[in-house]
Scaffold this motif. Structure first.
Motif, mmCIF file in Angstrom:
data_model
loop_
_atom_site.group_PDB
_atom_site.id
_atom_site.type_symbol
_atom_site.label_atom_id
_atom_site.label_comp_id
_atom_site.label_asym_id
_atom_site.label_seq_id
_atom_site.Cartn_x
_atom_site.Cartn_y
_atom_site.Cartn_z
ATOM 1 N N MET A 1 0.831 -1.194 -0.083
ATOM 2 C CA MET A 1 0.045 -0.003 -0.197
ATOM 3 C C MET A 1 0.812 1.397 -0.264
ATOM 4 O O MET A 1 0.489 2.214 -0.472
ATOM 5 N N ILE A 2 2.034 1.259 0.593
ATOM 6 C CA ILE A 2 2.941 2.434 0.622
ATOM 7 C C ILE A 2 3.203 2.585 -0.935
ATOM 8 O O ILE A 2 3.380 4.008 -1.345
ATOM 9 N N ALA B 1 1.436 5.714 -3.230
ATOM 10 C CA ALA B 1 2.493 6.700 -3.877
ATOM 11 C C ALA B 1 2.261 6.794 -5.445
ATOM 12 O O ALA B 1 2.146 7.623 -5.999
ATOM 13 N N LEU B 2 1.816 5.578 -6.056
ATOM 14 C CA LEU B 2 1.572 5.755 -7.367
ATOM 15 C C LEU B 2 0.227 6.396 -7.602
ATOM 16 O O LEU B 2 0.139 7.215 -8.629
ATOM 17 N N LEU C 1 -1.586 14.161 -8.626
ATOM 18 C CA LEU C 1 -0.838 15.082 -8.682
ATOM 19 C C LEU C 1 -0.711 15.602 -10.333
ATOM 20 O O LEU C 1 -0.564 16.810 -10.677
ATOM 21 N N ALA C 2 -0.584 14.633 -11.239
ATOM 22 C CA ALA C 2 -0.290 14.941 -12.557
ATOM 23 C C ALA C 2 -1.378 15.187 -13.224
ATOM 24 O O ALA C 2 -1.235 15.905 -14.491
ATOM 25 N N ASN C 3 -2.678 15.373 -12.725
ATOM 26 C CA ASN C 3 -3.843 16.085 -13.209
ATOM 27 C C ASN C 3 -4.149 17.363 -12.639
ATOM 28 O O ASN C 3 -4.987 17.924 -12.798
ATOM 29 N N ILE D 1 -2.584 -3.121 -14.599
ATOM 30 C CA ILE D 1 -3.658 -2.651 -15.540
ATOM 31 C C ILE D 1 -3.984 -0.946 -15.356
ATOM 32 O O ILE D 1 -4.100 -0.261 -16.200
ATOM 33 N N PHE D 2 -3.807 -0.456 -14.026
ATOM 34 C CA PHE D 2 -3.826 0.935 -13.859
ATOM 35 C C PHE D 2 -5.174 1.546 -14.198
ATOM 36 O O PHE D 2 -5.140 2.914 -13.782
#
Length: 316
Positions: free
Chosen positions: A8-9, A13-14, A20-22, A111-112
């Motif tokens: 989960m860490i 983070a992912l 944040l990229a958005n 898959i993301f």
């Protein structure tokens, strides 16, 4: 639990990177409309009032930093991480196999798809989280045949989410519960499910009719919006199984659009009901012909089609 904690860490983070990229705000047209409603204080039922209030609550929670729609992305990310951990626990409880948990975790990284949607403020995202949560909880319930108070509370929160975040979302909650109750046939569990549904119904009516139409005086949708799915099903079947329609049915359809326009509207985007049930380029102002009287005719036509060919109807 140690392995899940370490995972989960990384996963958290992912998720943060994706959100944040958005920044400052990647929105849909629906989200912009919701944001404008909140800014102007003009409340409407085009989007579910439950999601509009959720949107506003997220911004109010982070108003000490900035009253900004990006807070919606932050809150739905935190909710997803909590739901994700809960599903990890359910998978382990049901399988007693960490390999199944790892498969779920690694699959979400490879898959993301959930992470991609965290950066977009749209009602479908929290709705999908709640719907997935219902599936996971009912899966555990069907296998283990037990329901603690905590389980009941969590399931009820999921039910409330599905009911408030999408129009007709109540059906998404009610249908699985009925199926589970019929399958389990345990009076104690059925009693708890009834309590959960009753609480959900109460919250729904208070939110929509008490707060929405009562306190906020939100305007109602035009009549045609109530018949979105029935219109779409008719268009689907006209396109794929026109032989199911008799002359009287065709006459009903052509009170709204010529059959060819029904087909063209459906074929323009078979995955989106709005092309037939909204004022699209093909339908245009003719959508206003779908009032409550015509809507009743469409509902009757849906019932005829269901009885004539249940399999085709359900596929549509």
């Amino acid at each position: 639990y140690r392995w899940v904690t370490r995972f989960m860490i990384v996963y958290g983070a992912l998720a943060a990177i994706h959100v944040l990229a958005n920044f400052p705000f990647r929105s849909s047209s629906d989200a912009i409309r919701v944001y404008r409603q909140i800014q102007l204080g003009e409340w409407g039922d085009h989007h579910p009032i439950g999601y509009i209030l959720f949107f506003k609550l997220c911004m109010d929670l982070f108003s000490f930093v900035a009253w900004h729609p990006f807070s919606v992305n932050v809150v739905q990310t935190l909710l997803w991480l909590i739901i994700f951990v809960r599903i990890c626990w359910i998978i382990f409880v049901c399988t007693s196999d960490m390999r199944a948990v790892r498969l779920w975790c690694y699959g979400n990284i490879v898959i993301f798809i959930p992470l991609m949607y965290l950066g977009c403020a749209i009602k479908d995202t929290p709705y999908a989280f709640c719907l997935l949560g219902i599936c996971a909880e009912l899966y555990r319930l069907l296998l283990k045949r037990t329901m603690s108070r905590a389980d009941l509370v969590i399931l009820t929160l999921y039910f409330i989410g599905t009911a408030l975040f999408r129009h007709a979302g109540v059906a998404s909650s009610l249908i699985p519960v009925i199926c589970a109750a019929v399958y389990i046939r345990d009076k104690r569990i059925i009693k708890k499910l009834v309590i959960s549904v009753a609480v959900t119904a109460a919250v729904f009516f208070v939110t929509v009719y008490g707060i929405g139409f009562g306190i906020l005086k939100m305007y109602a949708n035009p009549p045609y919006m109530k018949y979105t799915v029935p219109l779409y099903i008719v268009a689907n079947l006209l396109n794929s199984r026109e032989e199911l329609f008799d002359e009287e049915d065709i006459e009903v359809c052509e009170e709204f659009l010529p059959v060819e326009d029904w087909k063209r509207a459906y074929e323009s985007n078979p995955y989106l009901a709005d092309t037939i049930a909204r004022g699209s380029d093909i339908v245009g102002d003719r959508i206003d012909l779908v009032d409550d009287d015509y809507g009743k005719e469409i509902l009757k036509l849906n019932l005829k089609l269901l009885l004539r060919s249940p399999i085709d109807y359900l596929k549509a």
